[in-house]
Write a protein that holds these residues in place. Sequence first.
Motif, short mmCIF file in Angstrom:
data_model
loop_
_atom_site.label_atom_id
_atom_site.label_comp_id
_atom_site.label_asym_id
_atom_site.label_seq_id
_atom_site.Cartn_x
_atom_site.Cartn_y
_atom_site.Cartn_z
N GLY A 110 4.54 10.14 3.93
CA GLY A 110 3.12 10.12 4.28
C GLY A 110 2.21 9.56 3.22
O GLY A 110 0.99 9.58 3.36
N GLY A 111 2.77 9.07 2.13
CA GLY A 111 1.96 8.47 1.08
C GLY A 111 1.64 7.02 1.40
O GLY A 111 2.08 6.48 2.41
N PRO A 112 0.88 6.38 0.53
CA PRO A 112 0.53 4.98 0.76
C PRO A 112 1.76 4.07 0.70
O PRO A 112 2.61 4.25 -0.16
N LEU A 119 6.58 0.47 -12.22
CA LEU A 119 6.05 1.27 -11.11
C LEU A 119 4.89 2.14 -11.60
O LEU A 119 3.83 2.18 -10.98
N ASP A 120 5.07 2.80 -12.73
CA ASP A 120 4.02 3.63 -13.31
C ASP A 120 2.79 2.80 -13.65
O ASP A 120 1.66 3.22 -13.38
N ALA A 121 2.99 1.63 -14.19
CA ALA A 121 1.87 0.78 -14.62
C ALA A 121 1.11 0.17 -13.44
O ALA A 121 -0.10 0.02 -13.50
N MET A 122 1.83 -0.16 -12.37
CA MET A 122 1.21 -0.91 -11.28
C MET A 122 0.69 -0.06 -10.12
O MET A 122 -0.03 -0.56 -9.27
N ARG A 123 1.05 1.20 -10.08
CA ARG A 123 0.63 2.05 -8.96
C ARG A 123 -0.23 3.21 -9.46
O ARG A 123 0.26 4.08 -10.18
N GLU A 124 -1.50 3.21 -9.08
CA GLU A 124 -2.42 4.27 -9.52
C GLU A 124 -2.00 5.64 -9.01
O GLU A 124 -2.27 6.64 -9.65
N ASP A 167 13.08 1.99 -3.75
CA ASP A 167 13.55 3.27 -3.19
C ASP A 167 12.41 4.30 -3.22
O ASP A 167 12.18 5.01 -2.24
N LEU A 168 11.74 4.37 -4.36
CA LEU A 168 10.65 5.35 -4.52
C LEU A 168 9.47 5.02 -3.62
O LEU A 168 8.90 5.91 -3.00
N GLU A 169 9.11 3.75 -3.53
CA GLU A 169 8.00 3.33 -2.66
C GLU A 169 8.30 3.68 -1.20
O GLU A 169 7.43 4.17 -0.48
N LYS A 170 9.54 3.44 -0.76
CA LYS A 170 9.92 3.76 0.62
C LYS A 170 9.86 5.27 0.86
O LYS A 170 9.39 5.71 1.90
#
Length: 188
Positions: free
Chosen positions: A182-184, A96-101, A173-176
């Motif tokens: 309100g994040g991307p 997640l850290d590596a793939m999401r700016e 879970d974190l992405e949701k």
Amino acid sequence: MTRYALPLLVALALGACQGGASDPQPAQAPAAQATPPAADKERDADGTATVPELVVQTVDGQRYDLAERRGRWVVVNFWATWCAPCLKEMPELSALDAMREHVEVIGLAYEEIEPETMQAFLRERPVVYPVAIVDVYDPPADFATPRGLPMTYLIAPDGRVVKRYAGPVTAEDLEKAIAAAGGPAHGA
């Protein structure tokens, strides 16, 4: 059977003493706290500051200041090398850290462990995010003392705690939670 039981019990007792809470040497605390808990800070029911401060030294000798991460989503993950669910989630948090700016992870090792031992552990189980060792007797003041591991906090770009997870968490879970706050959204 008795001939084998005594050596086994001695080995177990010695293993339990190594690095445990009853270790006569004080635990090293390479992590530094930003400030003691301020009485005027807004806190939730468990004592976590609404906008927590965190300044620690990572095991690679770098300074990590949560306030300097404003503008990004930050995942603060309390974990330990002996915690099976923690070890299971590490690769996913690293990906997640590596793939999401817009997302950054910080691992806070909540155990008595020497920095050199942690560095050796991380060579065996590498992650892309920074890891710091926090003192179990003096955990970061702006976060509730973990009652179980893993314990994960999602911090919004404005520095506020958006969600807390007791137990394992997935990247999904974190992405949701980021999208709900309100994040991307994932893939956006």
